[in-house]
Design an enzyme around this catalytic site. Structure first.
Site, PDB file in Angstrom:
ATOM      1  N   LYS A 104      46.069  32.526  37.394  1.00 14.64           N
ATOM      2  CA  LYS A 104      45.797  31.350  36.565  1.00 14.64           C
ATOM      3  C   LYS A 104      47.095  30.874  35.903  1.00 14.64           C
ATOM      4  CE  LYS A 104      42.966  30.035  32.594  1.00 14.64           C
ATOM      5  NZ  LYS A 104      41.883  30.444  31.695  1.00 14.64           N
TER       6      LYS A 104
ATOM      7  N   GLU B 211      52.539  41.752  37.131  1.00 15.00           N
ATOM      8  CA  GLU B 211      52.122  42.497  38.322  1.00 15.00           C
ATOM      9  C   GLU B 211      52.034  41.580  39.540  1.00 15.00           C
ATOM     10  OE1 GLU B 211      50.717  42.553  35.362  1.00 15.00           O
ATOM     11  OE2 GLU B 211      49.953  44.535  34.833  1.00 15.00           O
TER      12      GLU B 211
ATOM     13  N   GLY C  16      39.568  33.820  33.140  1.00 11.84           N
ATOM     14  CA  GLY C  16      39.905  34.672  34.284  1.00 11.84           C
ATOM     15  C   GLY C  16      38.701  35.443  34.814  1.00 11.84           C
ATOM     16  N   ARG C  17      37.974  36.094  33.929  1.00 10.85           N
ATOM     17  CA  ARG C  17      36.853  36.932  34.386  1.00 10.85           C
ATOM     18  C   ARG C  17      35.612  36.123  34.766  1.00 10.85           C
ATOM     19  NH1 ARG C  17      38.430  37.759  29.332  1.00 10.85           N
ATOM     20  NH2 ARG C  17      37.045  37.337  27.568  1.00 10.85           N
TER      21      ARG C  17
ATOM     22  N   GLU D 274      35.789  43.175  28.327  1.00 14.23           N
ATOM     23  CA  GLU D 274      36.834  42.257  27.875  1.00 14.23           C
ATOM     24  C   GLU D 274      36.206  41.130  27.054  1.00 14.23           C
ATOM     25  OE1 GLU D 274      40.789  41.915  30.250  1.00 14.23           O
ATOM     26  OE2 GLU D 274      39.679  40.105  30.686  1.00 14.23           O
TER      27      GLU D 274
ATOM     28  N   HIS E 297      24.622  62.880  42.686  1.00 14.95           N
ATOM     29  CA  HIS E 297      25.189  64.189  43.019  1.00 14.95           C
ATOM     30  C   HIS E 297      26.465  64.440  42.248  1.00 14.95           C
ATOM     31  CE1 HIS E 297      22.327  64.721  46.328  1.00 14.95           C
ATOM     32  NE2 HIS E 297      22.368  63.404  46.341  1.00 14.95           N
TER      33      HIS E 297
ATOM     34  N   LYS F  33      51.261  44.402  27.106  1.00 12.40           N
ATOM     35  CA  LYS F  33      52.145  43.588  27.957  1.00 12.40           C
ATOM     36  C   LYS F  33      53.511  43.435  27.294  1.00 12.40           C
ATOM     37  CE  LYS F  33      48.974  40.348  30.226  1.00 12.40           C
ATOM     38  NZ  LYS F  33      48.630  38.943  30.354  1.00 12.40           N
TER      39      LYS F  33
HETATM   40  C1  G6Q Z   1      40.433  37.699  32.323  1.00 14.05           C
HETATM   41  C2  G6Q Z   1      41.738  38.006  31.787  1.00 14.05           C
HETATM   42  C3  G6Q Z   1      42.660  38.731  32.741  1.00 14.05           C
HETATM   43  C4  G6Q Z   1      43.380  37.811  33.718  1.00 14.05           C
HETATM   44  C5  G6Q Z   1      44.538  38.597  34.347  1.00 14.05           C
HETATM   45  C6  G6Q Z   1      45.277  37.802  35.384  1.00 14.05           C
HETATM   46  O1  G6Q Z   1      39.582  37.097  31.740  1.00 14.05           O
HETATM   47  O2  G6Q Z   1      42.282  36.881  31.248  1.00 14.05           O
HETATM   48  O3  G6Q Z   1      42.034  39.745  33.459  1.00 14.05           O
HETATM   49  O4  G6Q Z   1      42.499  37.341  34.682  1.00 14.05           O
HETATM   50  O5  G6Q Z   1      45.424  39.009  33.339  1.00 14.05           O
HETATM   51  O6  G6Q Z   1      45.798  36.642  34.836  1.00 14.05           O
HETATM   52  P1  G6Q Z   1      46.400  35.526  35.744  1.00 14.05           P
HETATM   53  O7  G6Q Z   1      45.331  34.984  36.611  1.00 14.05           O
HETATM   54  O8  G6Q Z   1      46.960  34.499  34.823  1.00 14.05           O
HETATM   55  O9  G6Q Z   1      47.475  36.173  36.584  1.00 14.05           O
END
Ligand code: G6Q
Length: 554
Positions: A208, A214, A269-270, A355, A386, A514
């Site tokens: 996003k 990463e 994001g989620r 989250e 199990h 971060k």
């Molecule tokens: C979700 C969070 C988080 C996000 C990641 C990746 O709600 O905001 O999990 O999706 O940190 O972020 P980017 O899509 O910006 O790389």
């Protein structure tokens, strides 16, 4: 700061006394006292069936819980979310993932822009791209078709599409494999790349913000691998596409914005699997199936918007969860999909729930004074049985379980599905009923054991039961039922967030680590430590760990 007003509301207070009154009643007794308990505490919506009868509730509990939801303004806040009000107050953003799955023509104006038209314009582009890739019209630099798609993203840009690709794998085109790389740990990317050829690989860089460390590091390494393994600069455009809200960063990385699929800051994001972040899902299962996935979620949205609270599946799931958390003290919930293809669903829900509602202050910043989101964890049945189900049956904590199953499988193997369902239903029955001392004694007597031996075994073989659980059933796991299932939990999380009065749509807790990682990265690279006594000075543990890593690297 004042503490939250929640515990002072009339419904909360009544729920407390109600809990005191109901405490001594075992679930067995609740079933014995109402032959129609299953009918009274189950409902159907958007292709899903929810049995919540195996919870420690009676009709009064439900009435009071619905009253609580009304007092806390669930309906008003729900309508505000769907209308695009900026309910994510700390980030001043609307929360409109529901608009991503609304049918063409649905109108919604946000900041003078027609959201529905924007959404469908991007969906059309996704549809065309998916068709070109799957038909073989889209070719790599050497004229070959795409056999492997690698989604590089993390968190919300990974968990949703990864879970959905696994869940819908029986709908996927077997000629194309979709891989997911999320971890900055190079073992993740390395393991995937070592199996691939650049000329037939398509990378989706999904971020996003397009700044996530990463993802950017994995994207750069993938690019370097592509160029080192025979690809060339001119071929990059055929092998790298982006999904982002940040066009300038996408360009700076070297991806033509013609190959970028946008989304918007009002998609968290989620909550983004419905947006272009779902591109790997659409590539795997085809655009028609992706649209069915969206339609399934939309059907749940329509139910959530229209059904009275008492018959509203996300609301009921939320209220049961809140009751278990705040009145019965359950600090964790186990998710048990009795479906191998839902194996990533617990990890997906972990982010969605923890989250979103892992918060300790209200929207106004007041300390909450009640417990919020429980720990969400789990694995597929029957495997969990199990492994850790022992603790769920006889351990010291009360841990509710959400059982999820499809009535019909998508394979033709004789006998397996009945065995699977039998286990699923038997576990929820065992959690509810338990096994009494009298039952254990008569069983052991029938086996001819001595009284002494029976006395010694009884405490170990008694199951307290009275352990809560929900069962969610669908006919088959399809794109539509998966869409409905995810939307069910999204709205459950929303309703709980409204009742607790937290902002379910920010995630400031992710930030601190971060920032610290950036500082430590510089130190690992040989940077100088902050002077002792300064606010950035390291504690002895962190300094010691860094020193060990530095000396190992030399
Ligand atoms: C979700 C969070 C988080 C996000 C990641 C990746 O709600 O905001 O999990 O999706 O940190 O972020 P980017 O899509 O910006 O790389």
């Amino acid at each position: 700061m004042n503490t939250s007003s929640l515990v002072k509301t009339p419904a909360w207070q009544q729920l407390e006394s109600h809990n005191d009154a109901l405490k001594g009643t075992h679930l067995r007794a609740l079933f014995d006292g109402d032959a129609n308990r299953f009918q009274h505490f189950s409902l159907e919506a958007a292709g899903l069936f929810l049995d919540y009868s195996k919870n420690r509730i009676d009709r009064n509990s439900l009435r009071l819980l619905c009253e609580l939801a009304r007092e806390r303004g669930v309906e008003m806040r729900r309508d505000a979310m769907f209308a695009g009000e900026k309910i994510n107050s700390t980030e001043q953003r609307a929360v409109l993932h529901t608009a991503l799955r609304a049918p063409r023509g649905a109108r919604l104006i946000l900041d003078a822009e027609e959201v529905g038209a924007q959404v469908h314009a991007v969906l059309d582009r996704i549809g065309q791209f998916v068709e070109r890739v799957r038909s073989g019209e889209w070719q790599g630099y050497s004229g070959k078709t795409v056999t492997d798609v690698v989604n590089i993203g993390i968190g919300g840009s990974d968990l949703g599409p990864n879970m959905a690709c696994q869940a819908l794998r029986t709908f996927a085109d077997p000629r194309m494999s979709v891989h997911f790389v999320s971890n900055v740990d190079g073992h993740d990317l390395d393991a995937v790349l070592s199996r691939l050829r650049p000329e037939t690989t398509l990378f989706i860089i999904a971020s996003k913000t397009f700044t996530t460390q990463e993802t950017m590091m994995n994207a750069q390494s993938a690019r370097a691998w592509f160029l080192a393994q025979g690809g060339n600069e001119a071929g990059l455009a055929k092998h790298f596409v982006a999904v982002s809200t940040n066009a300038s960063a996408v360009s700076a990385f070297g991806i033509d914005t013609a190959n970028m699929f946008p989304f918007w800051d009002w998609v968290g994001g989620r909550y983004s699997v419905w947006s272009a972040i779902g591109l790997p899902v659409a590539l795997a299962v085809g655009f028609d199936a992706f649209q069915q996935f969206l339609a399934g979620a939309h059907a749940m949205d329509a139910h959530f918007l229209g059904a009275p609270l008492e018959r509203n599946m996300p609301v009921i799931l939320a209220l049961i969860g809140l009751w278990n958390r705040d009145f019965l003290g359950c600090s964790s919930v186990s998710i048990a999909p009795y479906h191998q293809d839902l194996k990533h669903f617990p990890a997906y829900l972990q982010q969605l729930e923890m989250e979103s509602n892992g918060k300790r202050v209200t929207r106004d910043g007041a300390p909450l004074g009640v417990a919020t989101c429980p720990v969400i964890w789990g694995d597929v049945g029957t495997n969990g049985q199990h492994a850790y189900f022992q603790l769920l049956h006889q351990g010291t904590d009360l841990i509710p379980v959400d059982f999820i199953a499809a009535l019909q499988p998508r394979h033709g193997l004789e006998g397996h599905h009945k065995a699977l369902l039998a286990n699923c239903f038997a576990q929820s029955q065992a959690f509810m009923r338990g096994k009494t001392e009298a039952e254990v004694r008569s069983e052991l007597q029938a086996q001819g054991l001595s009284t002494e031996r029976i006395d010694a075994l009884v405490p170990h073989r008694v199951f307290p039961g009275n352990r809560p659980g929900n069962t969610i059933l669908m006919q088959t796991l399809t794109p539509a039922t998966l869409g409905a299932l995810i939307a069910l939990y999204e709205h459950k999380v929303f309703v709980q967030g409204v009742i607790w009065d937290v902002n379910s749509f920010d995630q400031w807790g992710v930030e601190l680590g971060k920032v610290l990682a950036k500082n430590i990265h510089a130190l690992l690279d040989g940077g100088a430590d902050a002077a002792a006594g300064s606010s950035n000075a390291l504690d002895s543990s962190t300094a010691g760990l860094i020193a060990r890593a530095r000396s190992a690297a030399t």
